[in-house]
Design a protein around this motif. Sequence first.
Motif, mmCIF file in Angstrom:
data_model
loop_
_atom_site.group_PDB
_atom_site.id
_atom_site.type_symbol
_atom_site.label_atom_id
_atom_site.label_comp_id
_atom_site.label_asym_id
_atom_site.label_seq_id
_atom_site.Cartn_x
_atom_site.Cartn_y
_atom_site.Cartn_z
ATOM 1 N N ILE A 1 -7.102 2.750 13.924
ATOM 2 C CA ILE A 1 -5.682 2.841 14.297
ATOM 3 C C ILE A 1 -4.821 2.826 13.044
ATOM 4 N N ASP A 2 -3.783 3.634 13.029
ATOM 5 C CA ASP A 2 -2.754 3.567 11.986
ATOM 6 C C ASP A 2 -1.627 2.691 12.538
ATOM 7 N N TYR B 1 -4.881 -0.201 -0.604
ATOM 8 C CA TYR B 1 -3.475 -0.276 -0.212
ATOM 9 C C TYR B 1 -2.597 0.411 -1.257
ATOM 10 N N LEU B 2 -1.454 0.896 -0.792
ATOM 11 C CA LEU B 2 -0.391 1.341 -1.679
ATOM 12 C C LEU B 2 0.760 0.358 -1.566
ATOM 13 N N ALA C 1 6.776 -3.909 0.933
ATOM 14 C CA ALA C 1 6.367 -2.525 0.646
ATOM 15 C C ALA C 1 4.859 -2.472 0.465
ATOM 16 N N LEU C 2 4.131 -2.539 1.585
ATOM 17 C CA LEU C 2 2.674 -2.582 1.536
ATOM 18 C C LEU C 2 2.107 -1.749 2.679
ATOM 19 N N HIS C 3 1.160 -0.879 2.348
ATOM 20 C CA HIS C 3 0.589 0.046 3.329
ATOM 21 C C HIS C 3 -0.914 0.148 3.118
ATOM 22 N N ALA C 4 -1.684 -0.086 4.188
ATOM 23 C CA ALA C 4 -3.142 0.050 4.139
ATOM 24 C C ALA C 4 -3.486 1.531 4.238
ATOM 25 N N ALA C 5 -3.705 2.156 3.099
ATOM 26 C CA ALA C 5 -3.762 3.615 3.031
ATOM 27 C C ALA C 5 -5.149 4.196 3.238
ATOM 28 N N ARG C 6 -6.181 3.450 2.878
ATOM 29 C CA ARG C 6 -7.532 4.004 2.979
ATOM 30 C C ARG C 6 -8.490 2.948 3.497
ATOM 31 N N GLY D 1 -0.504 0.594 8.366
ATOM 32 C CA GLY D 1 -1.724 1.222 7.908
ATOM 33 C C GLY D 1 -2.942 1.025 8.777
ATOM 34 N N LEU D 2 -4.111 1.264 8.197
ATOM 35 C CA LEU D 2 -5.353 1.444 8.930
ATOM 36 C C LEU D 2 -6.054 0.141 9.308
#
Length: 339
Positions: free
Chosen positions: A118-119, A193-194, A297-302, A166-167
Amino acid sequence: MDAEYRAGGLPDPEDESGEFASEVPERRAAEVDAAGHGERLDRWLTGLAPEFSRNHLQALIERGCVTADGKTLLKPALKLRAGQRVEVELQPTDESRAFRAEAMALAVVFEDEHLAVIDKPVGLVVHPAPGNWSGTLMNGLLARHPAAATLPRAGIVHRLDKDTSGLMVVGKTLEAVTALSRQIAAREVHREYLALAWGRAEEAFVVEQALRRDPVSRVKMAIAPANLGKPARTDVFPLGVGEVKVGVQSRPVSAVHCVLHTGRTHQIRVHLTHSGHPLVADTLYGGVPALGLTRQALHAARLSFEHPVTGEALALVAPLPADMAAAWAEIGAGALPEG
């Protein structure tokens, strides 16, 4: 360690339509006897409905669920009179409603009969908890995949903070949940993460500091001596630096790629703050809002791992959500490296 939630063990949760069956609240009534004369309403109700906490009974009073001789009583401290006939509608506790299916739109980037990735959007809570007993990812999973009601945590094997996007991978069978949990424990599920962080980060660095619950603020995590915390390591790689106006001054903001070797609560947020680079808009850890961002500002990108049943190597990528994408572009940061 998060408290264990289990979605199973509930009485027959679905009707034939696949929707959760409605419950008719029980109504319970009794006459106030001489011993109850002058007693507080909430205290008296604990004798009528001893299976509920006093706090829950107070909430029922304030919701208008209690009457005396046909008149609604709204004050828990109200003193009763002998001879009054008191009736209460025993609505279930918020906790008991937590494991209910709630249809919601979920961005699924991969799915088969064993698992789904899931995103997760910003603002979606993963597990039911005080203050968020409904509207969580778990509720959405129960609606999407009814068999999740038989699985630990409805198949959720790891989590993201409410305001981190994110993921996430979730299991759809007990076999998959068990295998994924073991992979995570063995650090075989790779999460990248980005992030946008304050300060000038122009060279790669590693933060290897143990973490524990902050002894002063229980909503925070903190760096701990190795013998008192859980080991944690984050690798940080620079992707660009830009200047951002804060008031009349300009301050540097760095775009970074973070690779987790462990998955502790708030790990990246605490490690970057410890390194002098708090996340933009992470107010819990001292990160000032900027670039239009109102959440960390945190995103689970991969997310990459071996399929727990087929053995296939899976590598999923989720693009930055709109708020972070705009901020990322504003400072001219580079892309997540391939591979």
